[in-house]
Design a protein around this motif. Sequence first.
Motif, PDB file in Angstrom:
ATOM      1  N   CYS A   1     -18.277   2.696   4.434  1.00  0.00           N
ATOM      2  CA  CYS A   1     -17.294   3.476   3.680  1.00  0.00           C
ATOM      3  C   CYS A   1     -17.816   4.469   2.750  1.00  0.00           C
ATOM      4  O   CYS A   1     -18.893   3.776   1.618  1.00  0.00           O
ATOM      5  CB  CYS A   1     -16.529   2.302   2.992  1.00  0.00           C
ATOM      6  SG  CYS A   1     -15.137   1.246   4.414  1.00  0.00           S
TER       7      CYS A   1
ATOM      8  N   GLY B   1     -13.140   0.302  -1.141  1.00  0.00           N
ATOM      9  CA  GLY B   1     -13.605   0.027   0.443  1.00  0.00           C
ATOM     10  C   GLY B   1     -12.251   0.163   1.658  1.00  0.00           C
ATOM     11  O   GLY B   1     -11.697  -0.777   1.052  1.00  0.00           O
TER      12      GLY B   1
ATOM     13  N   GLN C   1     -18.992  -0.275   8.552  1.00  0.00           N
ATOM     14  CA  GLN C   1     -18.357   0.419   8.506  1.00  0.00           C
ATOM     15  C   GLN C   1     -18.852   1.897   7.616  1.00  0.00           C
ATOM     16  O   GLN C   1     -18.031   2.866   7.073  1.00  0.00           O
ATOM     17  CB  GLN C   1     -16.885  -0.053   7.978  1.00  0.00           C
ATOM     18  CG  GLN C   1     -16.278  -1.093   8.952  1.00  0.00           C
ATOM     19  CD  GLN C   1     -15.401  -0.653   9.798  1.00  0.00           C
ATOM     20  OE1 GLN C   1     -15.508   0.456   9.894  1.00  0.00           O
ATOM     21  NE2 GLN C   1     -14.836  -1.960  10.262  1.00  0.00           N
TER      22      GLN C   1
ATOM     23  N   LEU D   1     -23.011  -2.473   3.015  1.00  0.00           N
ATOM     24  CA  LEU D   1     -23.029  -3.817   3.899  1.00  0.00           C
ATOM     25  C   LEU D   1     -22.602  -3.789   4.984  1.00  0.00           C
ATOM     26  O   LEU D   1     -23.952  -4.601   5.445  1.00  0.00           O
ATOM     27  CB  LEU D   1     -21.889  -4.170   2.839  1.00  0.00           C
ATOM     28  CG  LEU D   1     -22.172  -5.959   3.106  1.00  0.00           C
ATOM     29  CD1 LEU D   1     -23.612  -6.615   2.742  1.00  0.00           C
ATOM     30  CD2 LEU D   1     -20.995  -6.039   1.880  1.00  0.00           C
ATOM     31  N   CYS D   2     -21.832  -3.231   5.508  1.00  0.00           N
ATOM     32  CA  CYS D   2     -21.541  -3.384   6.664  1.00  0.00           C
ATOM     33  C   CYS D   2     -21.351  -1.836   7.580  1.00  0.00           C
ATOM     34  O   CYS D   2     -21.171  -1.349   6.724  1.00  0.00           O
ATOM     35  CB  CYS D   2     -20.073  -4.007   6.697  1.00  0.00           C
ATOM     36  SG  CYS D   2     -18.453  -3.353   7.383  1.00  0.00           S
TER      37      CYS D   2
ATOM     38  N   ARG E   1     -14.000  -4.113  -2.773  1.00  0.00           N
ATOM     39  CA  ARG E   1     -15.174  -3.359  -3.098  1.00  0.00           C
ATOM     40  C   ARG E   1     -14.564  -2.029  -3.736  1.00  0.00           C
ATOM     41  O   ARG E   1     -13.943  -1.577  -3.000  1.00  0.00           O
ATOM     42  CB  ARG E   1     -16.425  -3.239  -2.076  1.00  0.00           C
ATOM     43  CG  ARG E   1     -16.522  -4.600  -1.690  1.00  0.00           C
ATOM     44  CD  ARG E   1     -18.169  -4.147  -1.100  1.00  0.00           C
ATOM     45  NE  ARG E   1     -18.359  -5.336  -0.642  1.00  0.00           N
ATOM     46  CZ  ARG E   1     -19.547  -6.081  -1.269  1.00  0.00           C
ATOM     47  NH1 ARG E   1     -20.103  -5.846  -2.040  1.00  0.00           N
ATOM     48  NH2 ARG E   1     -19.849  -7.113  -1.082  1.00  0.00           N
TER      49      ARG E   1
ATOM     50  N   CYS F   1     -20.639   2.514   0.543  1.00  0.00           N
ATOM     51  CA  CYS F   1     -21.193   1.384   1.114  1.00  0.00           C
ATOM     52  C   CYS F   1     -22.258   1.269   2.329  1.00  0.00           C
ATOM     53  O   CYS F   1     -22.072   0.793   3.405  1.00  0.00           O
ATOM     54  CB  CYS F   1     -19.863  -0.010   0.980  1.00  0.00           C
ATOM     55  SG  CYS F   1     -20.265  -1.287   1.664  1.00  0.00           S
TER      56      CYS F   1
HETATM   57  S1  SF4 Z   1     -16.247  -1.470   1.350  1.00  0.00           S
HETATM   58 FE1  SF4 Z   1     -16.475  -3.297   2.463  1.00  0.00          FE
HETATM   59  S2  SF4 Z   1     -15.584  -2.312   4.764  1.00  0.00           S
HETATM   60 FE2  SF4 Z   1     -16.351  -0.801   3.220  1.00  0.00          FE
HETATM   61  S3  SF4 Z   1     -18.453  -0.701   4.076  1.00  0.00           S
HETATM   62 FE3  SF4 Z   1     -18.672  -2.103   2.986  1.00  0.00          FE
HETATM   63  S4  SF4 Z   1     -18.075  -4.078   2.772  1.00  0.00           S
HETATM   64 FE4  SF4 Z   1     -17.820  -3.094   4.829  1.00  0.00          FE
END
Ligand code: SF4
Length: 367
Positions: free
Chosen positions: A56, A64, A54, A51-52, A69, A49
């Motif tokens: 994951c 995640g 982390q 998106l943020c 997700r 991922c």
């Molecule tokens: S799965 Fe959720 S916590 Fe992990 S990187 Fe993506 S948005 Fe962030």
Amino acid sequence: MKRRDFIKGAAAIGLGTYVLGKAVPARPSAGMNMPARFYKKLSRNRVQCRLCPQKCKVKPGERGDCEVRENRGGEYYTLDYGNPCAVHNDPIEKKPLFHFLPGTLAFSMACAGCNIECEFCQNWRISQTRPQMVETYDIPPGKAVELARKYNSKSIAMTYTEPVIFYEYVYDTAAESKKQGLPTVMISNGYIEREPMKELCKVLGAVKIDFKAFSQKFYDEYCGGDLQPVLDTLKLLKEEGIWFEMVHLTIPTLNDSPKETGELCKWIIKNLGPDVPLHFTRFHPDYKLRNLPPTPIKTLERQRKQAMDAGIHYVYAGNVPGHPGENTYCHSCREMLIQRVGFSIVKNIIKDGKCPKCGAKIPGVWK
Ligand code: SF4
């Protein structure tokens, strides 16, 4: 206790439902099949991922860290698109956004989940859970705009939990509402990667960042995240020219030292300039942090003075209804421009975005 253990415990004692309003009839979740954006395919059908921060790495059949997700055979999906678990029509002051359409209502929605775990979270019943554990509404983006209009809201707010983890729903709603002349605002922890935030800036009307502490140690120990990505997001918002405000929830003994407040203010002046409103708000014991008292009002007053002395123009004291620190004063002549009591506006004399007494331009979005 880790988030996964907590979720199991919450299910056992029936904390599955938390609904703030009854705007439309609720129905079981229907938005679990929307392809996720911002991820990279890895070997053996794993995904990462993007998106943020982390970042994951997720195996097939797993989710995640935010639990929102899911990797299905190498394709990544978001699980709560168009299915908010909380819906309400709030004063924009509740977000708080004080320099954005004051005195108006924001049609407010949240989907379940979060990408960090703050031990002091005030909305933990919906932020520290999973999409399938809460009752949800079916409100696709177009419907959200329709409802906002119906309830006389002047904006849509993605709020209460962490909008980053329901990014696709936020983006599509903001794009649709923008097309129809209604701004969408995001109330966020700012824990997001640069590219998705940059994209969001094209469609959002404003952002409020819940800034936890000017301390990596605090982010590490009490939130399960990092400070630097949040600072990067703040700088990006400044670069993009979108309207944003900052909230600092002041927790006794943990993030209230004069030294830390001083360093935060210095960073703000250097990187964001003096016009970003800064709200120091009062903590109340909640979730896993119940051993500390509410923030003494004199601490908020000291921080507010310290920030104004450092050169920040608009500094507020929050969660203290009736306190003079809730009001907006012209940064140039100190005339009281907006008087507030809690979430209500008592008076607002700003005219065409300016102070009527000295003519100074007041930063913000006023109409
Ligand atoms: S799965 Fe959720 S916590 Fe992990 S990187 Fe993506 S948005 Fe962030």
